[in-house]
Design an enzyme around this catalytic site. Structure first.
Site, PDB file in Angstrom:
ATOM      1  N   TYR A 210       5.791 -23.186 -12.405  1.00 39.37           N
ATOM      2  CA  TYR A 210       5.335 -24.578 -12.481  1.00 39.37           C
ATOM      3  C   TYR A 210       4.734 -25.026 -11.142  1.00 39.37           C
ATOM      4  O   TYR A 210       3.603 -25.536 -11.074  1.00 39.37           O
ATOM      5  CB  TYR A 210       6.518 -25.472 -12.878  1.00 39.37           C
TER       6      TYR A 210
ATOM      7  N   THR B 153       3.597 -32.179  -7.305  1.00 36.87           N
ATOM      8  CA  THR B 153       5.060 -32.137  -7.312  1.00 36.87           C
ATOM      9  C   THR B 153       5.624 -31.579  -6.009  1.00 36.87           C
ATOM     10  O   THR B 153       4.976 -30.755  -5.341  1.00 36.87           O
ATOM     11  CB  THR B 153       5.533 -31.241  -8.480  1.00 36.87           C
TER      12      THR B 153
HETATM   13  N1  UFG Z   1      20.440 -29.595 -14.032  1.00 34.91           N
HETATM   14  C1  UFG Z   1      21.695 -29.218 -14.481  1.00 34.91           C
HETATM   15  N2  UFG Z   1      21.955 -29.297 -15.812  1.00 34.91           N
HETATM   16  C2  UFG Z   1      21.022 -29.691 -16.718  1.00 34.91           C
HETATM   17  C3  UFG Z   1      19.742 -30.064 -16.251  1.00 34.91           C
HETATM   18  C4  UFG Z   1      19.490 -29.998 -14.895  1.00 34.91           C
HETATM   19  O1  UFG Z   1      22.560 -28.823 -13.693  1.00 34.91           O
HETATM   20  O2  UFG Z   1      21.340 -29.692 -17.926  1.00 34.91           O
HETATM   21  C5  UFG Z   1      20.170 -29.522 -12.593  1.00 34.91           C
HETATM   22  C6  UFG Z   1      19.030 -28.593 -12.233  1.00 34.91           C
HETATM   23  O3  UFG Z   1      19.484 -27.257 -12.171  1.00 34.91           O
HETATM   24  C7  UFG Z   1      18.627 -29.169 -10.888  1.00 34.91           C
HETATM   25  C8  UFG Z   1      18.860 -30.679 -11.052  1.00 34.91           C
HETATM   26  O4  UFG Z   1      19.755 -30.798 -12.164  1.00 34.91           O
HETATM   27  O5  UFG Z   1      19.502 -28.695  -9.897  1.00 34.91           O
HETATM   28  C9  UFG Z   1      17.613 -31.443 -11.363  1.00 34.91           C
HETATM   29  O6  UFG Z   1      16.965 -30.794 -12.462  1.00 34.91           O
HETATM   30  P1  UFG Z   1      15.830 -31.503 -13.326  1.00 34.91           P
HETATM   31  O7  UFG Z   1      15.442 -30.532 -14.388  1.00 34.91           O
HETATM   32  O8  UFG Z   1      16.259 -32.868 -13.715  1.00 34.91           O
HETATM   33  O9  UFG Z   1      14.671 -31.683 -12.289  1.00 34.91           O
HETATM   34  P2  UFG Z   1      13.954 -30.578 -11.422  1.00 34.91           P
HETATM   35  O10 UFG Z   1      14.375 -30.873 -10.015  1.00 34.91           O
HETATM   36  O11 UFG Z   1      14.093 -29.203 -11.887  1.00 34.91           O
HETATM   37  O12 UFG Z   1      12.464 -30.898 -11.786  1.00 34.91           O
HETATM   38  C10 UFG Z   1      11.886 -32.018 -11.315  1.00 34.91           C
HETATM   39  C11 UFG Z   1      10.667 -32.394 -12.123  1.00 34.91           C
HETATM   40  C12 UFG Z   1       9.602 -31.404 -11.935  1.00 34.91           C
HETATM   41  C13 UFG Z   1       9.419 -31.120 -10.491  1.00 34.91           C
HETATM   42  C14 UFG Z   1      10.702 -30.653  -9.913  1.00 34.91           C
HETATM   43  C15 UFG Z   1      10.665 -30.238  -8.498  1.00 34.91           C
HETATM   44  O13 UFG Z   1      10.971 -32.489 -13.478  1.00 34.91           O
HETATM   45  O14 UFG Z   1       8.432 -31.892 -12.495  1.00 34.91           O
HETATM   46  O15 UFG Z   1      11.593 -31.723 -10.015  1.00 34.91           O
HETATM   47  O16 UFG Z   1      11.805 -29.459  -8.257  1.00 34.91           O
HETATM   48  F1  UFG Z   1       8.514 -30.201 -10.256  1.00 34.91           F
END
Ligand code: UFG
Length: 331
Positions: free
Chosen positions: A148, A124
């Site tokens: 993670y 990731t």
């Molecule tokens: N977000 C919100 N509201 C929500 C859900 C998410 O504002 O209800 C925001 C998060 O804070 C973040 C963005 O949307 O800023 C993206 O969040 P996601 O949870 O969709 O994805 P992530 O970037 O946290 O996670 C993804 C993958 C992981 C990976 C990661 C790397 O799911 O496996 O990217 O940052 F590791």
């Protein structure tokens, strides 16, 4: 990518999950038989459609030995099984290290006993950590913020050691943000609990949950929200085909970013969903989510040169359209 894998058995650990099931479909389309190893803790038996399912946990060495023995032709393992929710990792690190790191060690040792020498590992962009050096190149210092990301980096290191000492060939794919759904609607994203931005926004637009929350509007980005690189899950699946082809061409080790190179903010995602679905998507401001980085987007050059990989499905409208079809049909 016109790659023929006819007659090959490929073991997909975590193949009942979101990305794993799309990998299985891609393998099947090219003539391979995907054999799914999954404990179904977060994956779904109904997503295993293109080959057999072995219900095994990656931490169970005996069960792995028995399952590997049933498929002696296998030369390649794709390993996607892991705990993935960044926020949950912050409060439950023991489970994350056990499932991800211990699980990988038990799996690698079982592969060694089964004499399987090729591994494609799903890592990731969260292994990099906070940096201003965008787009991210693979040689960037890895200093993960989230539990993670730390577990995934530990596994990357484990694999590199196995490569040196035991001759394991590997391709580590550092996925950016997986999203979208299969164009034929066969499979899609169905996590429980759901933590990802696009599916949550769609559930909210469908009235299946309350007003959605945006975690942090005070980041140092143009609109104050986090920036991510959204790559369609069908493209991620295609990258695995590229990795198998690269092994055939003699590749023995590589770390490769799988992203588009385009950074998109959380608010831009919401606006695109409103435009594509025609539904209003009100949101409320919420505090920053622990473990989140402000911006992450890939330099995709290495994927092109090492895997011959170019995204074909990751235009943002296509991502939202395919995800919307899946979510609105499976409400
Ligand atoms: N977000 C919100 N509201 C929500 C859900 C998410 O504002 O209800 C925001 C998060 O804070 C973040 C963005 O949307 O800023 C993206 O969040 P996601 O949870 O969709 O994805 P992530 O970037 O946290 O996670 C993804 C993958 C992981 C990976 C990661 C790397 O799911 O496996 O990217 O940052 F590791």
């Amino acid at each position: 990518m016109n790659i023929d894998l006819t007659g090959r058995d490929i073991i997909v650990v975590g193949g009942a999950g979101y990305i794993g099931s799309h990998v299985c479909k891609s393998l099947n389309q090219r003539g391979a038989r995907p054999i799914v190893f999954d404990n179904l803790s977060s994956g779904h038996a109904h997503a295993v459609k293109w080959g057999p399912l072995e219900e095994v946990d990656v931490r169970n060495a005996d069960a792995l030995d028995q399952a590997f023995a049933k498929y002696p032709q296998t030369k390649t393992v794709v390993h996607l099984a892991s705990s993935i929710e960044v926020g949950i990792g912050e409060t439950h690190p023991a489970e994350f290290y056990d499932n991800n790191v211990t699980g990988a060690l038990v799996l690698l040792r079982a592969m060694d006993r089964a004499k399987i020498k090729r591994l494609i590992f799903s890592s990731t962009c969260a292994t990099y950590g906070e940096t201003q050096n965008m787009p991210l190149v693979e040689s960037e210092i890895q200093n993960p913020v989230s539990t993670y990301g730390k577990t995934k980096l530990a596994i990357e290191h484990m694999i590199q050691s196995f490569h040196k000492a035991y001759g394991l060939s590997y391709v580590t794919l550092r996925y950016f943000n997986a999203c979208g759904a299969d164009a034929e609607g066969d499979i899609g994203e169905e996590h429980d609990p759901e933590t990802h931005l696009i599916p949550i926004a769609m559930q909210s637009a469908l009235g299946l949950r309350g007003k959605m929350k945006i975690f942090g509007l005070d980041y140092d980005t143009p609109d104050g929200t986090c920036i991510r690189d959204y790559i369609h899950v069908t493209d991620i699946a295609r990258a695995h085909i590229g990795a198998i082809n690269a092994f055939d061409d003699g590749l023995t080790s590589a770390e490769v970013n799988i992203g588009t190179g385009q950074g998109v903010s959380n608010l831009e995602i919401l606006k695109t969903i409103e435009r594509v679905t025609g539904l209003p998507l009100p949101f409320e401001k919420a505090p920053r989510r622990p473990g989140d980085l402000s911006r992450l987007y890939a330099d995709p050059t290495n994927a092109r040169s090492v895997l011959g990989f170019e995204p074909q499905h990751s235009d943002l409208d296509n991502i939202i359209k395919t995800a919307w079809r899946f979510h609105s049909q499976n409400r």
